[in-house]
Design an enzyme around this catalytic site. Sequence first.
Site, PDB file in Angstrom:
ATOM      1  N   SER A  44       0.815  -1.211   0.000  1.00 32.83           N
ATOM      2  CA  SER A  44       0.000   0.000   0.000  1.00 32.83           C
ATOM      3  C   SER A  44       0.855   1.270   0.000  1.00 32.83           C
ATOM      4  CB  SER A  44      -0.915   0.002   1.227  1.00 32.83           C
ATOM      5  OG  SER A  44      -0.132  -0.032   2.416  1.00 32.83           O
ATOM      6  N   ASP A 145       4.929 -10.495   3.957  1.00 34.87           N
ATOM      7  CA  ASP A 145       4.152 -10.257   5.168  1.00 34.87           C
ATOM      8  C   ASP A 145       2.719 -10.660   4.824  1.00 34.87           C
ATOM      9  OD1 ASP A 145       2.930  -9.403   7.450  1.00 34.87           O
ATOM     10  OD2 ASP A 145       3.460  -7.290   7.240  1.00 34.87           O
ATOM     11  N   ASP A 150      -5.472  -9.731  12.823  1.00 34.72           N
ATOM     12  CA  ASP A 150      -4.718  -9.588  14.065  1.00 34.72           C
ATOM     13  C   ASP A 150      -5.648  -9.860  15.243  1.00 34.72           C
ATOM     14  OD1 ASP A 150      -2.598  -9.151  15.731  1.00 34.72           O
ATOM     15  OD2 ASP A 150      -2.224  -7.089  15.104  1.00 34.72           O
ATOM     16  N   ASN A 182       1.992 -12.329  12.112  1.00 32.61           N
ATOM     17  CA  ASN A 182       1.790 -12.195  13.545  1.00 32.61           C
ATOM     18  C   ASN A 182       1.177 -13.498  14.056  1.00 32.61           C
ATOM     19  OD1 ASN A 182      -1.051 -12.091  13.025  1.00 32.61           O
ATOM     20  ND2 ASN A 182      -0.956  -9.861  12.773  1.00 32.61           N
ATOM     21  N   PHE A 184      -1.855 -14.328  15.103  1.00 31.65           N
ATOM     22  CA  PHE A 184      -3.145 -14.661  14.511  1.00 31.65           C
ATOM     23  C   PHE A 184      -2.973 -15.223  13.112  1.00 31.65           C
ATOM     24  CE2 PHE A 184      -6.639 -13.269  11.724  1.00 31.65           C
ATOM     25  CZ  PHE A 184      -7.693 -13.974  12.286  1.00 31.65           C
ATOM     26  N   THR A 218       6.011 -12.140  14.370  1.00 33.87           N
ATOM     27  CA  THR A 218       6.430 -10.795  14.761  1.00 33.87           C
ATOM     28  C   THR A 218       5.866 -10.326  16.083  1.00 33.87           C
ATOM     29  OG1 THR A 218       4.607  -9.826  13.504  1.00 33.87           O
ATOM     30  CG2 THR A 218       6.699 -10.113  12.352  1.00 33.87           C
ATOM     31  N   ASP A 267       5.191  -3.167   8.258  1.00 36.04           N
ATOM     32  CA  ASP A 267       5.829  -2.867   6.981  1.00 36.04           C
ATOM     33  C   ASP A 267       7.291  -2.484   7.184  1.00 36.04           C
ATOM     34  OD1 ASP A 267       3.174  -3.080   5.967  1.00 36.04           O
ATOM     35  OD2 ASP A 267       2.839  -1.004   6.552  1.00 36.04           O
TER      36      ASP A 267
END
Length: 344
Positions: A44, A145, A150, A182, A184, A218, A267
């Site tokens: 983005s 990524d 999350d 992450n 989740f 992360t 990011d």
Amino acid sequence: MHPAQTPPSTATGTSSKASGNVESSRPRSMEQPGADCRVLSIQSHVVRGYVGNKAASFPLQVLGFEVDTVNSVQFSNHTGYAHWKGQVLNSSELHELYEGLKLNNVTQYDYVLTGYMRDKSFLSMVVDIVQELKRENPELVYVCDPVLGDKWNGEGAMYVPEDLFPVYKDKVVPIADIITPNQFEAELLTGKKMRTEAEALEVMDLLHARGPRMVVITSSDLPASLGEDYLMALGSQRKTKADGSQVTERIRMEMPKVDAVFVGTGDLFAAMLLAWTHHHPNDFKLACEKTVSAMQLVLQRTISNAKALAGPGKKPMSAHLDLRMVQSKKDIEDPELIVSAVVL
């Protein structure tokens, strides 16, 4: 990660007991005098603030990389603000941009970095592009990524369309070399919960089995040994030794929690992990310590500035919490190691 949903603080790493008999995966261009190491970053973009490509390009350039960016979305600001406007790039527009690069024979990349995507067909085309670039350069490293969602207050939720999940699971993860989910996202991609460190290691093994040689979780809500005021990150790396055997290296890192919701940290983290694992291909522990330490220094500077802008006793607003990226240039270039990794 998503312009509005990047976790409050990210850190991660992967273990490394560097040894001379472990092969380096350093891309070819930095080994050739005068050659540029070039990254294609697809994520983005915002006009105001630092998320997506705005958060990734500056640190990569500071650390010596040429960066070509494709903006999956172009927004006025991240969506954590009260108002935002902008456009979303579709798959045909992505194809047109890529075809323009091919016509000029300028698709020689050493890395691909991807973050927030919003459209299934767009993500599928990214997969096709990465596969084509890997055929052109088999040493290309794909850093992904896998932005899916999350946890907030213990509950997880997706913040991208659900039809992106099978594309990530079945097409993206198998071709990724490095992934930075992450907790989740790691649980979602494997279908396994992480309640203990042992279960987290099993989750990372399941992700390795899908393809990536490096997995960095992360952020997690696993209990940190330093107490409730710390956030835990875990990393795992599989490398092939000169004799053909494999070694798995793991680390744990614990970072102080910061009482604020930052946007763009995922990011920034992925970009710096790319850079420092490149510069320290045989010392992954150090690469991760530099990545996480720089992250913490940026966040500390950002929250300090945000509190000053908000005024005494007032809670900082979204506009106050935009990452202090330019002001952190020296910390990004040469971070003081304020976070240490524990080899597991």
